[in-house]
Write a protein that holds these residues in place. Structure first.
Motif, PDB file in Angstrom:
ATOM      1  N   VAL A  79      -4.545  10.579   0.502  1.00  0.00           N
ATOM      2  CA  VAL A  79      -5.105  11.131   1.729  1.00  0.00           C
ATOM      3  C   VAL A  79      -4.560  12.530   1.971  1.00  0.00           C
ATOM      4  N   LEU A 112       1.010   5.275   0.407  1.00  0.00           N
ATOM      5  CA  LEU A 112       0.289   6.450   0.882  1.00  0.00           C
ATOM      6  C   LEU A 112       0.814   7.686   0.175  1.00  0.00           C
ATOM      7  N   TRP A 124       0.845  -1.189   0.000  1.00  0.00           N
ATOM      8  CA  TRP A 124       0.000   0.000   0.000  1.00  0.00           C
ATOM      9  C   TRP A 124       0.886   1.248   0.000  1.00  0.00           C
ATOM     10  N   ILE A 133      -3.283   4.983  -1.916  1.00  0.00           N
ATOM     11  CA  ILE A 133      -4.260   5.691  -1.094  1.00  0.00           C
ATOM     12  C   ILE A 133      -3.922   7.173  -1.097  1.00  0.00           C
ATOM     13  N   GLU A 180     -10.205   6.083  10.053  1.00  0.00           N
ATOM     14  CA  GLU A 180     -10.653   5.057   9.107  1.00  0.00           C
ATOM     15  C   GLU A 180      -9.486   4.508   8.291  1.00  0.00           C
ATOM     16  N   THR A 181      -8.634   5.419   7.778  1.00  0.00           N
ATOM     17  CA  THR A 181      -7.481   4.990   6.988  1.00  0.00           C
ATOM     18  C   THR A 181      -6.503   4.198   7.847  1.00  0.00           C
ATOM     19  N   HIS A 234      -3.779  -0.246  -4.843  1.00  0.00           N
ATOM     20  CA  HIS A 234      -3.227  -0.100  -3.501  1.00  0.00           C
ATOM     21  C   HIS A 234      -2.553   1.250  -3.280  1.00  0.00           C
ATOM     22  N   MET A 289      -7.775   0.703   8.348  1.00  0.00           N
ATOM     23  CA  MET A 289      -7.623  -0.114   7.148  1.00  0.00           C
ATOM     24  C   MET A 289      -6.181  -0.576   6.975  1.00  0.00           C
ATOM     25  N   LEU A 290      -5.232   0.323   7.248  1.00  0.00           N
ATOM     26  CA  LEU A 290      -3.823  -0.030   7.133  1.00  0.00           C
ATOM     27  C   LEU A 290      -3.422  -1.030   8.208  1.00  0.00           C
ATOM     28  N   LEU A 345      -4.179  11.697   7.703  1.00  0.00           N
ATOM     29  CA  LEU A 345      -4.348  10.318   8.124  1.00  0.00           C
ATOM     30  C   LEU A 345      -5.431  10.255   9.189  1.00  0.00           C
TER      31      LEU A 345
END
Length: 327
Positions: free
Chosen positions: A192, A165, A163, A190, A198-199, A188, A202-203, A195
């Motif tokens: 944002v 970011l 993933w 993300i 919710e994020t 994958h 998920m991570l 941070l």
């Protein structure tokens, strides 16, 4: 460019998010077209004048490149290291090559053991062998070298999701550029602004599944000060530079091992170097700022070591030390 971006460029020096990426779409497509038609030989033939044009027309990027290369030379001299002069054109030429490497990796044009290899056994072990507890790791990457190629190889060859970011209001544009030539590159990723819970949740789930999370730890988010984002200063090439606190805060939330990763081109190969950074990051209530400062300094030291060794592969073409903001 929006009015706000234009004002930012006039008043406080252009932020990194408003510089090379603005012209990236056509640049990526041109590089990809050259590669698809004639492979690297054609790219090498035409890429040189293209890099020259980019350097000639990109005033701020050219100035940032010259400033960085001067400071590398000064730092190497201060440390008693052998001087390795790097021309500004070579710097831009390496940037063009890195863009091609990223695209080629996603298209399956780079293969482990043929085009890409591990710098040492520790790097191979950290990246290829599962952790003792089966959980994933947080990976600190930078805009030095082609870390993106490593993410592509992990998903293609190892089937391990990584993933990525992206802390930038222009992240959708970044994703669109890659999707235009390599659709898998946006998987994958993300985007944002901040941070959130919710994020982070998920991570955390991804880490528990044994997946990896990569985050760039060398650029502060756009409008960081006005948005209240955290940054911390550390010595880099002999001068104080701002680094994002977000990666270290995220590490403390995920409660997982942290490693640093650099993928640099050496001749015809890309070498992947991975080193342990922390078994777990803890930020105590008392001494929190001191610990963030320590972590940023440790990261800056590793980044500096790679920058001194591979200065042409430093792809932060903006006022990294934010000196114009202080004037």
């Amino acid at each position: 460019m929006t009015e706000a971006e234009s004002k930012e460029g006039r008043e406080g020096g252009e932020h990194w998010s408003t510089t090379p990426e603005r012209r990236g779409m056509w640049g990526l497509r041109l590089l990809w077209l050259l590669y698809r038609i004639g492979g690297r030989p054609l790219f090498a033939l035409i890429g040189t004048p293209v890099a020259f044009i980019f350097r000639l027309t990109g005033t701020r990027a050219r100035e940032a490149s010259d400033r960085f290369l001067e400071r590398v030379a000064e730092r190497r001299e201060a440390l008693g290291l052998v001087l390795r002069p790097v021309s500004g054109h070579a710097h831009f030429r390496a940037f063009a090559t890195s863009m091609l490497d990223r695209l080629a990796a996603w298209a399956g044009g780079l293969k482990l053991a043929r085009d890409v290899d591990f710098a040492d056994e520790e790097s191979r072990r950290l990246l290829c062998e599962p952790t003792p507890d089966g959980r994933g790791r947080l990976v600190l990457v930078s805009h030095l070298g082609v870390a993106e190629a490593t993410r592509a190889l992990a998903q293609h060859d190892r089937a391990v999701p990584v993933w990525a970011l992206i802390f930038d209001r222009h992240a959708p544009r970044f994703k669109a550029m890659l999707e235009a030539v390599a659709p898998d590159a946006s998987r994958h990723v993300i985007a944002v602004d901040r941070l959130g819970v919710e994020t982070a949740s998920m991570l955390q789930d991804a880490i528990e599944r044994g997946e990896w999370v990569a985050i760039a730890a060398d650029r502060t988010p756009n409008d960081a000060l006005t948005r209240g984002d955290r940054s911390v200063t550390a010595d880099f090439l002999g001068r104080e530079a701002p680094f994002p606190a977000g990666p270290f805060i995220l590490a403390s939330l995920l409660k997982c091992g942290v490693v640093t990763l650099f993928a640099v081109r050496e001749g015809n190969r890309i070498l992947i170097k991975c080193e342990p950074f922390a078994d777990e990051v803890k930020l105590p209530r008392r001494g929190r700022e001191a610990e963030l400062s320590r972590l940023a300094s440790l990261w800056a030291q590793r980044l500096e070591a790679e920058a001194l060794e591979h200065p042409a592969q430093w792809f932060n073409f903006y006022d990294f030390w934010h000196e114009e903001d202080r004037r």
